[in-house]
Design a protein around this motif. Structure first.
Motif, short mmCIF file in Angstrom:
data_model
loop_
_atom_site.label_atom_id
_atom_site.label_comp_id
_atom_site.label_asym_id
_atom_site.label_seq_id
_atom_site.Cartn_x
_atom_site.Cartn_y
_atom_site.Cartn_z
N GLU A 43 0.84 -1.20 0.00
CA GLU A 43 0.00 0.00 0.00
C GLU A 43 0.88 1.25 0.00
O GLU A 43 0.61 2.22 -0.70
CB GLU A 43 -0.89 -0.02 1.25
N LYS A 44 1.95 1.19 0.79
CA LYS A 44 2.88 2.32 0.87
C LYS A 44 3.51 2.58 -0.50
O LYS A 44 3.62 3.72 -0.94
CB LYS A 44 3.98 1.98 1.90
N LYS A 45 3.91 1.49 -1.14
CA LYS A 45 4.54 1.60 -2.46
C LYS A 45 3.57 2.20 -3.47
O LYS A 45 3.95 3.02 -4.30
CB LYS A 45 4.99 0.22 -2.93
N ILE A 46 2.32 1.78 -3.40
CA ILE A 46 1.32 2.28 -4.33
C ILE A 46 1.10 3.78 -4.11
O ILE A 46 1.02 4.56 -5.04
CB ILE A 46 -0.01 1.50 -4.17
N LYS A 47 1.04 4.16 -2.84
CA LYS A 47 0.82 5.58 -2.52
C LYS A 47 2.00 6.43 -2.99
O LYS A 47 1.81 7.52 -3.50
CB LYS A 47 0.61 5.73 -1.01
N GLU A 48 3.21 5.90 -2.81
CA GLU A 48 4.40 6.64 -3.26
C GLU A 48 4.39 6.78 -4.78
O GLU A 48 4.74 7.82 -5.32
CB GLU A 48 5.66 5.91 -2.80
N GLU A 50 1.78 6.78 -6.66
CA GLU A 50 0.72 7.74 -7.01
C GLU A 50 1.22 9.16 -6.86
O GLU A 50 1.01 10.00 -7.71
CB GLU A 50 -0.49 7.51 -6.10
N LYS A 51 1.92 9.40 -5.75
CA LYS A 51 2.47 10.74 -5.48
C LYS A 51 3.40 11.15 -6.63
O LYS A 51 3.32 12.26 -7.13
CB LYS A 51 3.25 10.69 -4.17
N TYR A 54 1.42 11.91 -9.82
CA TYR A 54 0.73 13.19 -9.83
C TYR A 54 1.71 14.34 -9.90
O TYR A 54 1.44 15.38 -10.48
CB TYR A 54 -0.19 13.30 -8.61
#
Ligand SMILES: [Zn+2]
Length: 58
Positions: A43-48, A50-51, A54
């Protein structure tokens, strides 16, 4: 370390174009705690990612 799963408790088995994941016959299924940790890291990797995505788009 286990040669089949490399310590991940999961063994990928390729059936044609599909890859299925099975519990390692040597190590047994992944402990709940480890699974949870792996999901947290994913989840952390996905959020990073995504950041980053963007940041590049803007
Ligand atoms: Zn194993």
């Amino acid at each position: 370390m286990c040669e089949l799963c490399c310590g991940s408790h999961v063994v990928p088995v390729r059936i044609g174009a599909i890859i299925e994941f099975y519990d390692c016959p040597n190590c047994g299924p992944m402990p709940e705690e480890k699974f949870q940790k792996m999901m947290d890291e994913l989840e952390k990797k996905i959020k990073e990612a995504e950041k980053k995505f963007y940041a590049e788009v803007r």
